[in-house]
Design an enzyme around this catalytic site. Structure first.
Site, short mmCIF file in Angstrom:
data_model
loop_
_atom_site.label_atom_id
_atom_site.label_comp_id
_atom_site.label_asym_id
_atom_site.label_seq_id
_atom_site.Cartn_x
_atom_site.Cartn_y
_atom_site.Cartn_z
N GLU A 89 -16.80 10.67 67.57
CA GLU A 89 -17.67 9.51 67.38
C GLU A 89 -17.15 8.52 66.33
O GLU A 89 -17.34 7.31 66.46
CB GLU A 89 -19.09 9.98 67.00
CG GLU A 89 -19.84 10.66 68.14
CD GLU A 89 -19.48 12.13 68.35
OE1 GLU A 89 -18.67 12.67 67.55
OE2 GLU A 89 -19.99 12.74 69.30
N HIS B 288 -25.39 20.42 68.36
CA HIS B 288 -24.60 20.11 69.55
C HIS B 288 -23.20 19.54 69.27
O HIS B 288 -22.44 19.28 70.18
CB HIS B 288 -25.33 19.09 70.43
CG HIS B 288 -25.40 17.71 69.83
ND1 HIS B 288 -24.36 16.82 69.92
CD2 HIS B 288 -26.37 17.08 69.14
CE1 HIS B 288 -24.70 15.71 69.31
NE2 HIS B 288 -25.90 15.84 68.82
N GLU C 267 -26.59 -0.40 66.02
CA GLU C 267 -26.25 0.69 65.09
C GLU C 267 -24.77 0.60 64.71
O GLU C 267 -24.00 1.55 64.78
CB GLU C 267 -26.57 2.08 65.66
CG GLU C 267 -26.66 3.17 64.61
CD GLU C 267 -26.96 4.54 65.22
OE1 GLU C 267 -26.06 5.17 65.81
OE2 GLU C 267 -28.11 5.00 65.08
N ASP D 199 -22.08 5.47 69.20
CA ASP D 199 -20.69 5.94 69.11
C ASP D 199 -20.33 6.95 70.18
O ASP D 199 -19.43 7.75 70.00
CB ASP D 199 -20.47 6.55 67.73
CG ASP D 199 -21.56 7.55 67.38
OD1 ASP D 199 -22.17 8.11 68.32
OD2 ASP D 199 -21.82 7.76 66.19
C1 UD1 Z 1 -22.65 13.49 73.75
C2 UD1 Z 1 -21.89 12.48 72.89
C3 UD1 Z 1 -22.27 12.66 71.42
C4 UD1 Z 1 -23.78 12.62 71.24
C5 UD1 Z 1 -24.42 13.64 72.16
C6 UD1 Z 1 -25.92 13.53 72.07
C7 UD1 Z 1 -19.62 11.78 73.51
C8 UD1 Z 1 -18.20 12.11 73.48
N1 UD1 Z 1 -20.45 12.71 73.00
O1 UD1 Z 1 -22.18 14.79 73.43
O2 UD1 Z 1 -21.68 11.61 70.67
O3 UD1 Z 1 -24.08 12.90 69.90
O4 UD1 Z 1 -24.04 13.38 73.51
O5 UD1 Z 1 -26.57 14.61 72.65
O6 UD1 Z 1 -20.01 10.74 73.98
N2 UD1 Z 1 -25.09 18.39 79.94
C9 UD1 Z 1 -25.96 18.65 80.96
N3 UD1 Z 1 -27.07 17.85 81.08
C10 UD1 Z 1 -27.35 16.83 80.22
C11 UD1 Z 1 -26.44 16.60 79.18
C12 UD1 Z 1 -25.31 17.38 79.06
O7 UD1 Z 1 -25.79 19.56 81.76
O8 UD1 Z 1 -28.37 16.16 80.38
C13 UD1 Z 1 -23.87 19.23 79.81
C14 UD1 Z 1 -22.82 18.97 80.91
O9 UD1 Z 1 -22.19 20.16 81.24
C15 UD1 Z 1 -21.85 18.02 80.20
C16 UD1 Z 1 -21.87 18.59 78.80
O10 UD1 Z 1 -23.23 18.96 78.57
O11 UD1 Z 1 -20.57 18.00 80.78
C17 UD1 Z 1 -21.36 17.69 77.72
O12 UD1 Z 1 -21.96 16.41 77.75
P1 UD1 Z 1 -21.23 15.19 76.96
O13 UD1 Z 1 -22.08 13.98 77.05
O14 UD1 Z 1 -19.82 15.08 77.36
O15 UD1 Z 1 -21.17 15.71 75.47
P2 UD1 Z 1 -22.30 16.00 74.41
O16 UD1 Z 1 -21.84 17.19 73.63
O17 UD1 Z 1 -23.61 16.04 75.09
N1 UDP Z 2 -34.39 14.88 70.78
C1 UDP Z 2 -35.28 15.11 71.82
N2 UDP Z 2 -35.41 16.39 72.30
C2 UDP Z 2 -34.70 17.43 71.80
C3 UDP Z 2 -33.79 17.19 70.75
C4 UDP Z 2 -33.65 15.90 70.26
O1 UDP Z 2 -35.93 14.19 72.29
O2 UDP Z 2 -34.88 18.56 72.29
C5 UDP Z 2 -34.20 13.50 70.29
C6 UDP Z 2 -34.38 13.30 68.80
O3 UDP Z 2 -35.70 12.93 68.52
C7 UDP Z 2 -33.41 12.17 68.49
C8 UDP Z 2 -32.33 12.32 69.55
O4 UDP Z 2 -32.86 13.17 70.56
O5 UDP Z 2 -34.00 10.90 68.68
C9 UDP Z 2 -31.09 12.90 68.96
O6 UDP Z 2 -30.20 13.25 69.99
P1 UDP Z 2 -28.97 14.20 69.79
O7 UDP Z 2 -29.23 15.08 68.62
O8 UDP Z 2 -28.69 14.81 71.11
O9 UDP Z 2 -27.78 13.17 69.50
P2 UDP Z 2 -27.24 12.46 68.16
O10 UDP Z 2 -28.37 11.73 67.54
O11 UDP Z 2 -26.66 13.53 67.29
O12 UDP Z 2 -26.16 11.58 68.69
#
Ligand code: UD1
Ligand code: UDP
Length: 377
Positions: free
Chosen positions: A139, A220, A125, A103
């Protein structure tokens, strides 16, 4: 495009964030090893560092990488980059199927770009619903959009299949496959067993907290930014005042999370704020913890599979299976409630034991093979 002479299915699997990568690498491995498919991987790079951590451990080399991530990206700018970027790769690849998972913005845009080209979409999923478009946000709407036109819905459980039936999705295209997260968990467990050094980097923090009960924390969610995150930090601070516990918190790279958590929690004796752990080390944290405190989706599936109680810092969940089985409990983001529920598990052994039972409604580790068979039909 495959022809009668060439029945090989061309599949483009699209993902961009950590959880999608974890839940899709087992399918990518399966498709790559199966001669019925020509498998191509398109990563969007919606996450950069956290995606690359998974690609490396899983040994997946993408065919296309859009590298879209920008610091603190907004949903609309991210969506625009994803949609046009994915669309142009699909024009080049012209696959028979596009596979998306879950999602995220990447999943929604991957599906939409495929739909605009009348390419059938397989949604892995499928059918998770909280019933509230703001929890989780955005999501819930992303997955409803994908669900409204996917040609193949790989629902992890009977509950998620039933949600699709209620939305009048043709039952013939809804299949209960289990969740590929269990395939991923089995794979990583076997890999670490064969090569224990992959998960050794937690040794220092384990030594620092020897004799204490470990609470693993992740957080997060966008809908928790601001007050929700501050409440979570406040609860962690109060729990950390206890001498018998320690909290290990790998902090998500989203700057909205890091700003609050670093400001509130840095330097506390019983708290270790870590960089995001790679999957072997996160599996180790799941193994050594007494309980998990999280707002993550994936952790709600992994912790119960390992017999670890999980307290979910959300108002609703689209994964009621863990709650119904008694291994997960919703605690929201109220500071007092979080502290009370954690302390109940720490101080009341019977309450703890009632939750600490291995329960695995999410799959048997064979989901990727089932999805591959459906794609080959
Ligand atoms: C995203 C997904 C969320 C998912 C989550 C898992 C959307 C809208 N959100 O949220 O559904 O549950 O990922 O973790 O698709 N950033 C980094 N490095 C990384 C990752 C993120 O620097 O490797 C920082 C960047 O500044 C980026 C910000 O995090 O702009 C937000 O990342 P984004 O993917 O937009 O949102 P998440 O909150 O990570
Ligand atoms: N995870 C990881 N390292 C971390 C935190 C989470 O590998 O430091 C893994 C965790 O095992 C799970 C996935 O990341 O499989 C969950 O990701 P996240 O919580 O970012 O996203 P969500 O599942 O809420 O979309």
């Amino acid at each position: 495009m495959s022809t009668l002479e060439s029945p090989v299915r061309n599949i483009v699997t699209v993902f961009g964030t950590r959880p999608e990568a974890i839940k899709l690498f087992p399918l990518v491995h399966t498709l790559e090893a199966d001669e019925r498919f020509d498998s191509r991987v398109l990563v969007t790079g919606q996450h950069r560092g956290m995606l690359d951590q998974v690609l490396e451990i899983a040994g997946v080399t993408p065919h296309h990488d859009l590298d879209v991530m920008q610091p603190n990206q907004s949903l609309d700018a991210l969506t625009a980059r994803l949609l046009t970027g994915i669309g142009s790769v699909l024009d080049t690849e012209q696959p028979d199927w596009v596979v998306v998972q879950g999602d995220t913005a990447t999943a929604m845009c991957g599906a939409l770009a495929a739909y605009y080209r009348k390419i059938p979409v397989c949604h892995v999923e499928a059918g998770l619903r909280s019933g509230d478009i703001y929890h989780p946000w955005p999501e819930e709407v992303n997955r409803k959009v994908i669900g409204s036109f996917a040609a193949l819905h790989a629902a992890p459980t009977d509950t998620s299949a039933a949600a699709l039936h209620r939305e009048n999705v043709d039952p013939a295209i809804v299949h209960v496959t289990g969740n590929t997260v269990i395939d991923a968990l089995h794979w990583i467990t076997a890999k670490v067993e064969a090569e224990p050094s992959l998960a050794w980097d937690l040794a220092d923090v384990e030594e620092r907290f020897a004799g204490k009960r470990i609470i693993g924390v992740t957080s997060h969610r966008r809908e928790n930014f601001g007050d929700g995150m501050r409440n979570i930090a406040g609860a962690i601070k109060r729990l950390a005042a206890r001498e018998d516990v320690a909290l290990i918190f790998p902090v998500h790279l989203n700057p909205n999370v890091r700003a609050i958590m670093n400001a509130e929690l840095e330097g506390l004796d019983n708290v270790a704020l870590l960089e995001p752990l790679d999957y072997p080390h996160f599996a180790r944290l799941l193994d050594i913890c007494t309980l998990m405190l999280t707002d993550s989706g994936g952790v709600q599936e992994e912790a119960p599979a390992l017999g670890k109680p999980v307290l979910v810092m959300r108002e609703t969940t689209e994964r009621p299976e863990g709650v119904e089985a008694g291994t997960a409990k919703l605690v929201g983001t109220d500071e007092d409630t979080i502290v009370r529920e954690v302390e109940r598990l720490l101080d009341d052994e019977s309450a703890y034991l009632a939750m600490a039972k291995a329960h695995n409604p999410f799959g048997d580790g064979k989901s990727a093979a089932r999805i591959a068979d459906l794609l080959a039909r």
